[in-house]
Design a protein around this motif. Structure first.
Motif, short mmCIF file in Angstrom:
data_model
loop_
_atom_site.label_atom_id
_atom_site.label_comp_id
_atom_site.label_asym_id
_atom_site.label_seq_id
_atom_site.Cartn_x
_atom_site.Cartn_y
_atom_site.Cartn_z
N TRP A 84 0.81 -1.20 0.00
CA TRP A 84 0.00 0.00 0.00
C TRP A 84 0.86 1.26 0.00
O TRP A 84 0.45 2.30 -0.55
CB TRP A 84 -0.94 0.00 1.20
CG TRP A 84 -2.18 -0.81 0.98
CD1 TRP A 84 -2.48 -2.04 1.50
CD2 TRP A 84 -3.30 -0.44 0.16
NE1 TRP A 84 -3.70 -2.48 1.05
CE2 TRP A 84 -4.23 -1.51 0.22
CE3 TRP A 84 -3.59 0.66 -0.63
CZ2 TRP A 84 -5.43 -1.48 -0.46
CZ3 TRP A 84 -4.80 0.69 -1.33
CH2 TRP A 84 -5.70 -0.38 -1.24
N TRP A 355 -2.33 -0.30 6.49
CA TRP A 355 -3.12 -0.78 5.36
C TRP A 355 -2.78 -2.23 4.99
O TRP A 355 -3.67 -3.02 4.70
CB TRP A 355 -2.89 0.13 4.15
CG TRP A 355 -3.34 1.53 4.35
CD1 TRP A 355 -2.58 2.62 4.64
CD2 TRP A 355 -4.70 2.01 4.30
NE1 TRP A 355 -3.35 3.75 4.77
CE2 TRP A 355 -4.67 3.40 4.56
CE3 TRP A 355 -5.93 1.41 4.05
CZ2 TRP A 355 -5.81 4.18 4.58
CZ3 TRP A 355 -7.07 2.19 4.06
CH2 TRP A 355 -7.01 3.56 4.33
N TYR A 358 -4.38 -4.66 7.57
CA TYR A 358 -5.82 -4.83 7.36
C TYR A 358 -6.12 -5.64 6.10
O TYR A 358 -7.05 -6.44 6.07
CB TYR A 358 -6.49 -3.45 7.27
CG TYR A 358 -6.55 -2.71 8.58
CD1 TYR A 358 -6.99 -3.33 9.74
CD2 TYR A 358 -6.17 -1.37 8.67
CE1 TYR A 358 -7.05 -2.65 10.95
CE2 TYR A 358 -6.22 -0.68 9.87
CZ TYR A 358 -6.66 -1.34 11.01
OH TYR A 358 -6.72 -0.66 12.20
N THR A 359 -5.32 -5.41 5.05
CA THR A 359 -5.52 -6.16 3.81
C THR A 359 -5.26 -7.64 4.02
O THR A 359 -6.01 -8.50 3.53
CB THR A 359 -4.60 -5.62 2.70
OG1 THR A 359 -4.86 -4.23 2.51
CG2 THR A 359 -4.84 -6.35 1.39
#
Length: 370
Positions: A84, A355, A358-359
């Motif tokens: 990200w 990010w 969470y991904t």
């Protein structure tokens, strides 16, 4: 054997830092791109005339067409890490210039369009820069491409992969202009170049000596001369002008790709570190984003057309274009350094969110549902 290869791959990747020789290549390629755009759009060259002042310019163009292929080779050499952080950094840079230049176009036109303003934020899906769109496709596909490379446990298998992709690129694409890769302005050609870059990083050893550099520079010059010969041959045979671009100056021309690989290997063969080069090259992409946008380029091409009228000597005009291209590069770099003052705090704020974490959690949950 497979573990040995993967260990070598990991070691190779760890040793590939920010090398100033490769950063210098980025700047050289960007110079080539500006010169190409200046010739194609500013001078409006439509053919070759032996009595024309444009002959030296048309002949030398073959030495510049490899620049885009070189950029993708560099990405393949270092390998794209689809995180990200990289995605957000690319988006913020592109969106900044897209929105800024769109607002400037409104000022020039004297009218505002809410539709165009909103679309200016969609820099990946509604991009005015074809290279950015193809690169984003490559970025998204890079995890699968990297997995493919890791799955190949020896050099021979990798060569087979490249041979298969060569058939798709050169025979079905370049020779027959098939939909799979008609001219190289697409993600299929980027994937092929990415694989070549990975192959160079993993299986071609680097020799830092003058003899090796001269050998690769010779390969670049010879390949470019072959492209130039193709250009002149097409002209003398009185073929349709579109063949000049489809066959001679397409990015999937085998000689163009060979020239790109040769020039890349030439720069790779000498190693040095320079903070100044690295500082300049960190804004290389901004040079492309700024000068190729219509808001800026329309003024540039008009100025170059004016130069064409007042400079009657072809060689002097060529030299003027080189100095103009260098001035454009420096102006764009300085603008980008100012851009960083504005966008870097925003970028750091956004990246405070985990990010990638969470991904990964989302992917695991989706896999559990399958």
């Amino acid at each position: 054997m497979q573990e040995q290869f993967r260990g070598r791959q990991k070691s190779c990747q760890n040793n590939l830092g920010r090398e100033s020789n490769i950063e210098l290549l980025r700047l050289v390629c960007m110079l080539f791109i500006i010169l190409l755009h200046s010739m194609n759009f500013g001078l409006d060259i439509t053919g070759v005339d032996l009595n024309s002042k444009f002959l030296p310019i048309g002949a030398v163009e073959a030495f510049f067409i490899l620049a885009v292929d070189c950029f993708v080779l560099i990405s393949g050499y270092f390998g794209i890490k689809a995180k990200w952080k990289g995605f957000i950094h690319l988006y913020i840079m592109c969106a900044f210039y897209s929105v800024l230049l769109t607002l400037f176009s409104f000022y020039e036109a004297g009218q505002f369009s809410i539709k165009e303003f909103l679309f200016s934020f969609l820099v990946f899906s509604n991009s005015k820069w074809w290279f950015i769109q193809c690169y984003v496709y490559l970025f998204i596909l890079s995890p699968m491409l990297n997995w493919t490379v890791k799955s190949i446990n020896n050099k021979a298998s990798f060569i087979i992969l490249l041979l298969v992709w060569s058939i798709l690129t050169f025979y079905f694409g370049f020779f027959w202009a098939g939909n799979i890769n008609p001219n190289g302005y697409n993600v299929m050609n980027f994937i092929f170049l990415y694989f070549i870059g990975r192959f160079v990083a993993l299986h071609i050893s680097s020799k830092n000596d003058i003899k090796t550099s001269c050998k690769y520079i010779g390969g670049y010059i010879l390949s470019s001369l072959l492209v130039s010969t193709m250009y002149l041959t097409v002209y003398y045979l009185n073929l349709d002008e579109k063949w000049v671009w489809l066959k001679c100056y397409s990015y999937n021309n085998p000689f163009v790709i060979l020239a790109a690989v040769s020039l890349f290997l030439a720069f790779r063969s000498f190693s040095f570190q320079s903070k100044s080069i690295n500082w300049l090259a960190s804004s290389a992409l901004a040079i492309y984003l700024l000068h190729s946008n219509a808001v800026v380029s329309d003024h540039l091409w008009s100025f170059i057309a004016y130069l064409q009228e007042i400079i009657t000597n072809g060689w002097l005009l060529s030299l003027s274009l080189v100095f103009l291209a260098l001035a454009i590069m420096m102006a764009c770099i300085l603008i980008d350094k100012l851009r960083m003052i504005v966008t870097n705090p925003i970028e750091r704020l956004i990246l405070k969110i985990n990010w990638d974490g969470y991904t990964n959690k989302l992917v695991k949950k989706l896999l559990n549902l399958i």
